[in-house]
Design an enzyme around this catalytic site. Structure first.
Site, PDB file in Angstrom:
ATOM      1  N   GLU A 160       0.844  -1.201   0.000  1.00 43.98           N
ATOM      2  CA  GLU A 160       0.000   0.000   0.000  1.00 43.98           C
ATOM      3  C   GLU A 160       0.879   1.250   0.000  1.00 43.98           C
ATOM      4  OE1 GLU A 160      -3.336   0.486  -0.374  1.00 43.98           O
ATOM      5  OE2 GLU A 160      -2.465   2.469  -0.542  1.00 43.98           O
ATOM      6  N   LEU A 162      -0.588   4.534   0.150  1.00 43.26           N
ATOM      7  CA  LEU A 162      -1.333   5.735   0.558  1.00 43.26           C
ATOM      8  C   LEU A 162      -0.524   6.568   1.547  1.00 43.26           C
ATOM      9  CD1 LEU A 162      -2.476   5.308   3.681  1.00 43.26           C
ATOM     10  CD2 LEU A 162      -4.136   3.886   2.531  1.00 43.26           C
ATOM     11  N   GLU A 164      -0.826   9.035   4.804  1.00 49.43           N
ATOM     12  CA  GLU A 164      -1.744   9.528   5.828  1.00 49.43           C
ATOM     13  C   GLU A 164      -1.963  11.017   5.581  1.00 49.43           C
ATOM     14  OE1 GLU A 164      -0.758   8.433   9.857  1.00 49.43           O
ATOM     15  OE2 GLU A 164      -0.383   6.373   9.243  1.00 49.43           O
ATOM     16  N   ASN A 220       9.703   3.789  -0.077  1.00 49.19           N
ATOM     17  CA  ASN A 220       9.736   4.561   1.178  1.00 49.19           C
ATOM     18  C   ASN A 220      11.156   4.995   1.528  1.00 49.19           C
ATOM     19  OD1 ASN A 220       7.054   4.637   1.574  1.00 49.19           O
ATOM     20  ND2 ASN A 220       7.010   3.449   3.465  1.00 49.19           N
ATOM     21  N   TYR A 263      11.252  19.377   1.256  1.00 46.54           N
ATOM     22  CA  TYR A 263      10.997  20.387   2.291  1.00 46.54           C
ATOM     23  C   TYR A 263      11.829  20.049   3.525  1.00 46.54           C
ATOM     24  CZ  TYR A 263       7.124  21.813  -0.609  1.00 46.54           C
ATOM     25  OH  TYR A 263       6.381  22.270  -1.660  1.00 46.54           O
ATOM     26  N   GLY A 269       9.211  11.273  10.422  1.00 46.54           N
ATOM     27  CA  GLY A 269       8.697  10.435  11.506  1.00 46.54           C
ATOM     28  C   GLY A 269       7.554   9.602  10.967  1.00 46.54           C
ATOM     29  N   CYS A 272       5.803   4.796   9.234  1.00 48.24           N
ATOM     30  CA  CYS A 272       6.343   4.063   8.083  1.00 48.24           C
ATOM     31  C   CYS A 272       7.816   4.335   7.794  1.00 48.24           C
ATOM     32  CB  CYS A 272       5.509   4.356   6.840  1.00 48.24           C
ATOM     33  SG  CYS A 272       3.862   3.656   6.972  1.00 48.24           S
ATOM     34  N   LYS A 333       2.721  14.632  10.952  1.00 44.34           N
ATOM     35  CA  LYS A 333       2.588  15.545   9.820  1.00 44.34           C
ATOM     36  C   LYS A 333       1.153  16.066   9.811  1.00 44.34           C
ATOM     37  CE  LYS A 333       1.340  12.336   6.150  1.00 44.34           C
ATOM     38  NZ  LYS A 333       1.574  12.048   4.762  1.00 44.34           N
ATOM     39  N   ARG A 340       2.679   8.454  15.864  1.00 43.75           N
ATOM     40  CA  ARG A 340       3.743   7.454  15.974  1.00 43.75           C
ATOM     41  C   ARG A 340       5.071   8.032  15.458  1.00 43.75           C
ATOM     42  NH1 ARG A 340       0.527   2.385  13.350  1.00 43.75           N
ATOM     43  NH2 ARG A 340      -0.380   4.062  12.130  1.00 43.75           N
TER      44      ARG A 340
HETATM   45  N1  LIG Z   1      -0.094   4.014   7.965  1.00 42.35           N
HETATM   46  C1  LIG Z   1       0.371   4.188   6.754  1.00 42.35           C
HETATM   47  O1  LIG Z   1       0.456   5.318   6.248  1.00 42.35           O
HETATM   48  C2  LIG Z   1       0.785   3.022   5.915  1.00 42.35           C
HETATM   49  C3  LIG Z   1       0.935   3.184   4.547  1.00 42.35           C
HETATM   50  C4  LIG Z   1       1.327   2.096   3.778  1.00 42.35           C
HETATM   51  C5  LIG Z   1       1.571   0.877   4.379  1.00 42.35           C
HETATM   52  N2  LIG Z   1       1.452   0.746   5.726  1.00 42.35           N
HETATM   53  C6  LIG Z   1       1.689  -0.572   6.316  1.00 42.35           C
HETATM   54  O2  LIG Z   1       0.429  -1.198   6.545  1.00 42.35           O
HETATM   55  C7  LIG Z   1       0.460  -1.986   7.734  1.00 42.35           C
HETATM   56  C8  LIG Z   1      -0.610  -1.509   8.700  1.00 42.35           C
HETATM   57  O3  LIG Z   1      -0.302  -0.184   9.062  1.00 42.35           O
HETATM   58  P1  LIG Z   1      -1.354   0.757   9.819  1.00 42.35           P
HETATM   59  O4  LIG Z   1      -0.741   2.099   9.864  1.00 42.35           O
HETATM   60  O5  LIG Z   1      -2.695   0.562   9.238  1.00 42.35           O
HETATM   61  O6  LIG Z   1      -1.299   0.101  11.275  1.00 42.35           O
HETATM   62  P2  LIG Z   1      -2.349   0.324  12.465  1.00 42.35           P
HETATM   63  O7  LIG Z   1      -1.606   0.023  13.706  1.00 42.35           O
HETATM   64  O8  LIG Z   1      -3.033   1.632  12.307  1.00 42.35           O
HETATM   65  O9  LIG Z   1      -3.443  -0.805  12.207  1.00 42.35           O
HETATM   66  C9  LIG Z   1      -3.243  -2.162  12.448  1.00 42.35           C
HETATM   67  C10 LIG Z   1      -4.535  -2.729  13.025  1.00 42.35           C
HETATM   68  O10 LIG Z   1      -4.386  -4.145  13.156  1.00 42.35           O
HETATM   69  C11 LIG Z   1      -5.039  -4.530  14.357  1.00 42.35           C
HETATM   70  N3  LIG Z   1      -4.500  -5.825  14.781  1.00 42.35           N
HETATM   71  C12 LIG Z   1      -3.355  -6.086  15.448  1.00 42.35           C
HETATM   72  N4  LIG Z   1      -3.221  -7.413  15.627  1.00 42.35           N
HETATM   73  C13 LIG Z   1      -4.300  -7.998  15.049  1.00 42.35           C
HETATM   74  C14 LIG Z   1      -4.737  -9.331  14.907  1.00 42.35           C
HETATM   75  N5  LIG Z   1      -4.026 -10.338  15.387  1.00 42.35           N
HETATM   76  N6  LIG Z   1      -5.902  -9.558  14.273  1.00 42.35           N
HETATM   77  C15 LIG Z   1      -6.639  -8.539  13.796  1.00 42.35           C
HETATM   78  N7  LIG Z   1      -6.282  -7.240  13.903  1.00 42.35           N
HETATM   79  C16 LIG Z   1      -5.120  -6.977  14.520  1.00 42.35           C
HETATM   80  C17 LIG Z   1      -4.751  -3.399  15.323  1.00 42.35           C
HETATM   81  O11 LIG Z   1      -5.676  -3.380  16.397  1.00 42.35           O
HETATM   82  C18 LIG Z   1      -4.865  -2.177  14.404  1.00 42.35           C
HETATM   83  O12 LIG Z   1      -6.185  -1.666  14.393  1.00 42.35           O
HETATM   84  C19 LIG Z   1       1.896  -1.868   8.272  1.00 42.35           C
HETATM   85  O13 LIG Z   1       2.654  -2.919   7.770  1.00 42.35           O
HETATM   86  C20 LIG Z   1       2.367  -0.554   7.665  1.00 42.35           C
HETATM   87  O14 LIG Z   1       3.754  -0.503   7.516  1.00 42.35           O
HETATM   88  C21 LIG Z   1       1.036   1.790   6.504  1.00 42.35           C
END
Ligand SMILES: NC(=O)c1ccc[n+]([C@@H]2O[C@H](COP(=O)([O-])OP(=O)(O)OC[C@H]3O[C@@H](n4cnc5c(N)ncnc54)[C@H](O)[C@@H]3O)[C@@H](O)[C@H]2O)c1
Length: 449
Positions: A160, A162, A164, A220, A263, A269, A272, A333, A340
């Site tokens: 993914e 996207l 934030e 990234n 920038y 931070g 990711c 940001k 985080r």
């Molecule tokens: N946040 C971003 O901008 C972004 C962008 C691209 C990729 N990613 C990647 O996507 C993944 C998820 O990131 P995120 O920011 O959404 O994380 P997040 O912590 O916001 O969400 C993860 C969710 O999974 C749930 N969870 C944990 N253990 C679980 C389980 N055993 N069963 C079911 N649910 C469970 C948590 O309660 C939480 O709601 C990571 O690998 C991250 O690197 C994040």
């Protein structure tokens, strides 16, 4: 299509809501009961522009459901997306234990379903950012439970991209979609569900699973490298009297370079970039390759987070006791409530350890900050309330509402008209006309007139 999303955080919730918006039946699962209850009750736990509207519409239309029961979530589904956390381990490598544990739970339920004659082919698609080889590991786990790849299931990698703060927009109109898959059947189905998102011709790029997993880390880390580069240029500008605003404009207008991600600031931070650069570095190390640039990115970023603090201690001295510091911005940001690895939080902890009293404001990240910092700091109801009797203001997040504040009002509220701007929101010559002393990143410093 019936779609299940496992992990309803930033990525999972956006994915679920956007797939529902395209007419799919979506069920989002999370282990956190409280989150599920809130989502079923109409309350979203994350802030993303535009999310509320499509969440509410799809709930109303009956296409979007939330549960914490895995069996319920997968019984009738065609595709299962994993959007689970993959945090850094102590050594910097990615912790994929949740992804593997959930894969085992899925394998168990699938194989029970198969035995009971109550099972149909499913695709397990990993959206979490995971080390190269994780898709193969998920496939092995499913096979260990007697399931047959290509017949009962296929595994695909679908990183993914996207951002934030722009997550809905990015998901609905992505620059590209990357799919790592070797099964033609799974490829066809995944293209079908993604086609509505690329009507304007942006590509769906299909490759092998390992390359897809690598593409995410490479992207990234490259973006983190650009930020790091411009931060170092800004630091050098300060040293030798150049202005990074001019330099980055002069550089960025070269089409080979481009203006984005140039920038200077307080270091990257978020959930990711830091963790993904660490994970790629660790992956390289484990494979016997010394990826020197990644280590430099991490080191420079660590130092960059201390730049504003250094400017402050140069001004006030090392002991900040009896100083009341206002902080505008807590999120890592703008346009998110995510704190985080926020540079703002890092700075606040340092300032508190040097004796300062902090009064902070953020338009969306007060609650998430309270969960992290609790009573360590004071919280203001609005940006001006934070300034009452403040000895200095620090700008730590580039929220739009901080860009054109009422400087006269600010000056009246503060004891000392002094700004440390980690995001370069103001023109130094204009701000000095309002009577502020102003310190920013990579630009000439302006004293009060
Ligand atoms: N946040 C971003 O901008 C972004 C962008 C691209 C990729 N990613 C990647 O996507 C993944 C998820 O990131 P995120 O920011 O959404 O994380 P997040 O912590 O916001 O969400 C993860 C969710 O999974 C749930 N969870 C944990 N253990 C679980 C389980 N055993 N069963 C079911 N649910 C469970 C948590 O309660 C939480 O709601 C990571 O690998 C991250 O690197 C994040």
């Amino acid at each position: 299509m019936r779609i299940t999303i496992i992990g309803t955080g930033y990525v999972g919730l956006i994915t679920g809501v956007c797939f529902a918006e395209m007419g799919n039946q979506v069920i989002c699962l999370d282990i956190d009961d409280d989150k599920v209850k809130k989502l079923n009750g109409g309350n979203i736990h994350i802030y993303e522009p535009g999310l509320n509207i499509i969440y509410s519409r799809n709930r109303k239309e009956g296409r979007l459901h939330f549960t914490s029961n895995l069996a319920d979530a997968i019984t009738k589904t065609d595709i299962v997306f994993l959007a689970l956390p993959t945090p850094s381990k102590e050594d910097g490598s990615a912790d994929i234990s949740t992804v593997l544990a959930v894969s085992s739970s899925l394998a168990k339920l699938f194989s029970e379903g198969k035995k009971n004659g109550d099972f149909k082919y499913k695709i397990v698609v990993n959206k979490s950012t995971v080390p190269v080889g994780t898709s193969a590991r998920i496939k092995e786990i499913l096979e260990e439970f007697g399931l047959v790849s290509g017949e009962d299931f296929d595994v695909a990698s679908n990183p993914e991209f996207l951002r934030e703060g722009h997550a809905v927009e990015d998901f609905m109109r992505p620059d590209r979609i990357v799919i790592g898959v070797s099964s033609p059947k799974a490829e066809k189905i995944l293209k079908e569900i993604y086609n509505p998102f690329v009507r304007s011709g942006n590509p769906i790029i299909v490759m092998d699973e390992k390359s897809a997993e690598m593409t995410k880390y490479a992207s990234n880390s490259y973006l983190a490298a650009r930020i790091t580069f411009i931060n170092e240029i800004a630091n050098l500008c300060e040293q030798i009297g150049a202005n990074v605003d001019h330099v980055r404009y002069g550089m960025g207008t070269d089409r080979r370079i481009g203006t984005k991600f140039l920038y200077p600031g307080m270091g990257f931070g978020g959930s990711c970039f830091p963790k993904d650069v660490r994970a790629l570095s660790s992956m390289a190390e484990q494979s016997g390759y010394d990826f020197q640039m990644l280590n430099s990115i991490l080191n420079v970023n660590r130092l960059q987070r201390t730049r504003i603090l250094k400017k402050m201690t140069n001004y006030f001295g090392e002991n900040l006791k009896d100083l009341r510091i206002a902080v505008w911005g807590l999120a890592f940001k703008a346009n998110t409530n995510d704190v985080r690895e926020s540079p703002s939080h890092y700075l606040i902890r340092e300032l508190v350890s040097k004796g300062a009293t902090i009064i902070a404001f953020d338009p969306e990240a007060l609650e998430t900050t309270k969960q992290e910092l609790g009573t360590l700091i004071e919280y203001a109801e609005d940006q001006y309330a934070a300034l009452e009797r403040a000895d200095a203001l620090v700008i730590a997040t580039e929220w739009n509402e901080f860009r054109r504040p009422d400087f006269k009002k600010m000056k009246k509220l503060m004891i000392n008209p002094l700004i440390f701007d980690g995001r370069n929101l103001y023109e130094p010559n204009i701000i000095s006309q309002y009577g502020f002393e102003y310190f920013s990143m990579g630009r000439p410093e302006m004293s009060r007139k």
